[in-house]
Design an enzyme around this catalytic site. Sequence first.
Site, PDB file in Angstrom:
ATOM      1  N   GLY A 180       0.837  -1.202   0.000  1.00 38.28           N
ATOM      2  CA  GLY A 180       0.000   0.000   0.000  1.00 38.28           C
ATOM      3  C   GLY A 180       0.868   1.246   0.000  1.00 38.28           C
TER       4      GLY A 180
ATOM      5  N   HIS B  39       0.062 -23.492  46.098  1.00 39.61           N
ATOM      6  CA  HIS B  39       1.289 -24.180  46.510  1.00 39.61           C
ATOM      7  C   HIS B  39       1.318 -25.583  45.930  1.00 39.61           C
ATOM      8  CE1 HIS B  39       4.731 -25.365  48.877  1.00 39.61           C
ATOM      9  NE2 HIS B  39       4.073 -26.476  49.179  1.00 39.61           N
TER      10      HIS B  39
HETATM   11  P1  FAD Z   1       5.355  -5.713  11.907  1.00 35.45           P
HETATM   12  O1  FAD Z   1       5.104  -6.939  12.687  1.00 35.45           O
HETATM   13  O2  FAD Z   1       6.712  -5.482  11.382  1.00 35.45           O
HETATM   14  O3  FAD Z   1       4.332  -5.752  10.700  1.00 35.45           O
HETATM   15  C1  FAD Z   1       4.335  -4.829   9.676  1.00 35.45           C
HETATM   16  C2  FAD Z   1       3.687  -5.459   8.460  1.00 35.45           C
HETATM   17  O4  FAD Z   1       3.448  -4.429   7.510  1.00 35.45           O
HETATM   18  C3  FAD Z   1       4.548  -6.500   7.754  1.00 35.45           C
HETATM   19  O5  FAD Z   1       3.791  -7.645   7.464  1.00 35.45           O
HETATM   20  C4  FAD Z   1       4.990  -5.799   6.482  1.00 35.45           C
HETATM   21  O6  FAD Z   1       5.177  -6.693   5.395  1.00 35.45           O
HETATM   22  C5  FAD Z   1       3.795  -4.918   6.244  1.00 35.45           C
HETATM   23  N1  FAD Z   1       4.080  -3.730   5.406  1.00 35.45           N
HETATM   24  C6  FAD Z   1       5.070  -2.822   5.543  1.00 35.45           C
HETATM   25  N2  FAD Z   1       4.950  -1.843   4.646  1.00 35.45           N
HETATM   26  C7  FAD Z   1       3.855  -2.144   3.907  1.00 35.45           C
HETATM   27  C8  FAD Z   1       3.202  -1.515   2.843  1.00 35.45           C
HETATM   28  N3  FAD Z   1       3.633  -0.354   2.348  1.00 35.45           N
HETATM   29  N4  FAD Z   1       2.108  -2.106   2.314  1.00 35.45           N
HETATM   30  C9  FAD Z   1       1.645  -3.298   2.809  1.00 35.45           C
HETATM   31  N5  FAD Z   1       2.219  -3.933   3.834  1.00 35.45           N
HETATM   32  C10 FAD Z   1       3.301  -3.345   4.378  1.00 35.45           C
HETATM   33  N6  FAD Z   1       8.114  -8.706  20.325  1.00 35.45           N
HETATM   34  C11 FAD Z   1       7.511  -9.208  21.413  1.00 35.45           C
HETATM   35  O7  FAD Z   1       6.652  -8.533  21.986  1.00 35.45           O
HETATM   36  N7  FAD Z   1       7.806 -10.451  21.881  1.00 35.45           N
HETATM   37  C12 FAD Z   1       8.738 -11.227  21.292  1.00 35.45           C
HETATM   38  O8  FAD Z   1       8.989 -12.351  21.732  1.00 35.45           O
HETATM   39  C13 FAD Z   1       9.408 -10.729  20.155  1.00 35.45           C
HETATM   40  N8  FAD Z   1      10.333 -11.468  19.520  1.00 35.45           N
HETATM   41  C14 FAD Z   1      10.949 -10.968  18.408  1.00 35.45           C
HETATM   42  C15 FAD Z   1      11.938 -11.748  17.805  1.00 35.45           C
HETATM   43  C16 FAD Z   1      12.590 -11.268  16.694  1.00 35.45           C
HETATM   44  C17 FAD Z   1      13.651 -12.109  16.046  1.00 35.45           C
HETATM   45  C18 FAD Z   1      12.231  -9.992  16.161  1.00 35.45           C
HETATM   46  C19 FAD Z   1      12.889  -9.478  14.923  1.00 35.45           C
HETATM   47  C20 FAD Z   1      11.262  -9.223  16.761  1.00 35.45           C
HETATM   48  C21 FAD Z   1      10.616  -9.703  17.901  1.00 35.45           C
HETATM   49  N9  FAD Z   1       9.652  -8.944  18.565  1.00 35.45           N
HETATM   50  C22 FAD Z   1       9.051  -9.443  19.685  1.00 35.45           C
HETATM   51  C23 FAD Z   1       9.255  -7.614  18.086  1.00 35.45           C
HETATM   52  C24 FAD Z   1       7.936  -7.713  17.300  1.00 35.45           C
HETATM   53  O9  FAD Z   1       8.100  -8.615  16.230  1.00 35.45           O
HETATM   54  C25 FAD Z   1       7.535  -6.348  16.778  1.00 35.45           C
HETATM   55  O10 FAD Z   1       7.505  -5.417  17.836  1.00 35.45           O
HETATM   56  C26 FAD Z   1       6.146  -6.399  16.148  1.00 35.45           C
HETATM   57  O11 FAD Z   1       6.123  -7.306  15.079  1.00 35.45           O
HETATM   58  C27 FAD Z   1       5.729  -5.020  15.651  1.00 35.45           C
HETATM   59  O12 FAD Z   1       4.466  -5.108  15.086  1.00 35.45           O
HETATM   60  P2  FAD Z   1       4.000  -4.104  13.941  1.00 35.45           P
HETATM   61  O13 FAD Z   1       2.604  -4.499  13.616  1.00 35.45           O
HETATM   62  O14 FAD Z   1       4.274  -2.723  14.339  1.00 35.45           O
HETATM   63  O15 FAD Z   1       4.959  -4.392  12.704  1.00 35.45           O
END
Ligand code: FAD
Length: 475
Positions: free
Chosen positions: A122, A454
């Site tokens: 998007g 417990h």
């Molecule tokens: P994201 O999960 O990054 O999702 C964004 C989505 O938007 C993606 O699917 C992407 O493809 C899509 N997107 C981007 N731009 C566009 C566009 N222009 N058009 C359409 N789609 C688009 N957090 C925890 O709380 N607990 C954990 O155990 C944990 N473990 C983690 C382990 C690893 C290895 C990593 C890398 C991160 C971890 N995190 C964890 C952090 C967590 O993954 C992120 O904080 C979380 O995913 C953020 O959510 P979000 O919805 O903001 O973004």
Amino acid sequence: MSKQFDVVVIGGGPGGYIAAIRAAQLGFQVACIDEWKNAAGGPAPGGTCTNVGCIPSKALLQSSEHFDHANHHFAEHGISATGVKMDVAQMIARKDTVVKQNNDGILYLLKKNKVTFFHGRGRFASKAEGGYEIKVAGKTEESITGKNIIIATGSNARALPGTPFDEVNVLSNDGALRLAAVPKKLALIGSGVIGLEMGSVWRRLGAEVTILEGLPTFLGAVDEQIAKEAKKAFDKQGLKIELGVKVGEIVNGKKGVTVNYTNAKGEAVKLDADKLIISIGRVPNTIGLNTEAVGLHLDERGAVVVDADCKTNLPGVWAVGDVVRGPMLAHKAEEEGVAVAERIAGQHGHVNFNTIPWVIYTSPEIAWVGRTEQQLKADGVAYKAGSFPFLANGRARALGDTTGMVKMLADATTDEILGVHIVGPQASELIAEAVVAMEFRASAEDIARICHAHPSLSESTKEAALAVDKRSLNF
Ligand code: FAD
Ligand code: NAI
């Protein structure tokens, strides 16, 4: 004429898909756009969290922990397990199945809640009458209009300048979660959350792991006493963590990677490794959003600028999760997603930043909520501290996992709980009680007076609360 929606969510990670579902529950016509593709090119909503973050990392941590237990802990229970082998391909396939179950679950939830899902990228096209036109580039290009837009485009792994990820030798979290074999020598840069979790997975499977950390202190955001206890346990496991290093040239060769660095003593060191994971933080992702088309403000890191309510500089445009300020955590993104949907509906969405829990899923697990002892000192708050070691907890002894403690910090005058810090078994689950207590502004005495089952690990939280008043019963 483009399709019209009340709410268009860009991004289907935990921030985006949860915002879409909540907005649909509130009666809005909702679209959710996500570009993530599975191996077959189909939609794989759930974002970083589901595809290359929280879920797959926990799947591998579980598999590697089983392996570690079979090799090192079964014997004390009288179980002999000789010739235990790890089939890495099967471990990765299981992880992929877990990921797919979550992708499918999210697609089902979106459908159930009548959210229209678009698979593609998007981008802002223009301001439109009563909202914004968003173009979706998928198999074809479509144009949709939203009265309200929620940006939830997440974050990407930060690369070291001059060392791009090739996901073969130089790995981000993506490559780190799909290695085909256990590397003999694994180097990691950054001993933060990913460094420790991924380092633990591959160490348990037999890799010789070295983590290079730039800062002189280990886990600076964690309560010092807890970080010290965790470090002791990691040292014992053979996780080599070098603090205060300065990483220099990295050579990505045919046979592996060489990291040149200066150690804390100022000596030049050459570290050869089969694989290198770079885990030095993440950067907000606004790539390809075409924010210029509508004049959306970004900060110098590329994050969308928002106020405390996730409002951007544009009316009707909101942003949540990793793409905005605050901790990069899935549950923080979800809370913001729900709150924004409710604010769009004229309700009073609410996120309490003081009670967002953190968990590091190593062994021992590390979990905390609220302020550390160092923060309370810096803030000039008079506090009382109480702690209880798992060594004195019957359930922990029965589990055979007595590392660590629960530590509670309470206001010296009012006894209100200001922080709870845990290192030890199932800290990820135990922290929930502390979050609830802090959300309800409980005192340490409240927890001390509550009946805990417990034998359970949670009795350690009660005992830490008793210790705040210097009256532990079991220690
Ligand atoms: P994201 O999960 O990054 O999702 C964004 C989505 O938007 C993606 O699917 C992407 O493809 C899509 N997107 C981007 N731009 C566009 C566009 N222009 N058009 C359409 N789609 C688009 N957090 C925890 O709380 N607990 C954990 O155990 C944990 N473990 C983690 C382990 C690893 C290895 C990593 C890398 C991160 C971890 N995190 C964890 C952090 C967590 O993954 C992120 O904080 C979380 O995913 C953020 O959510 P979000 O919805 O903001 O973004
Ligand atoms: P991080 O911020 O947790 O840790 C990065 C580490 O790298 C820091 O200790 C930093 O000092 C160090 N560093 C930075 N630049 C460096 C350099 N040039 N040389 C050496 N060291 C350097 O980031 P990480 O581990 O990449 O994870 C990103 C985010 O993903 C986390 O902050 C967290 O928000 C999220 N996450 C959450 C998890 C969880 O909740 N269990 C698990 C994994 C990730």
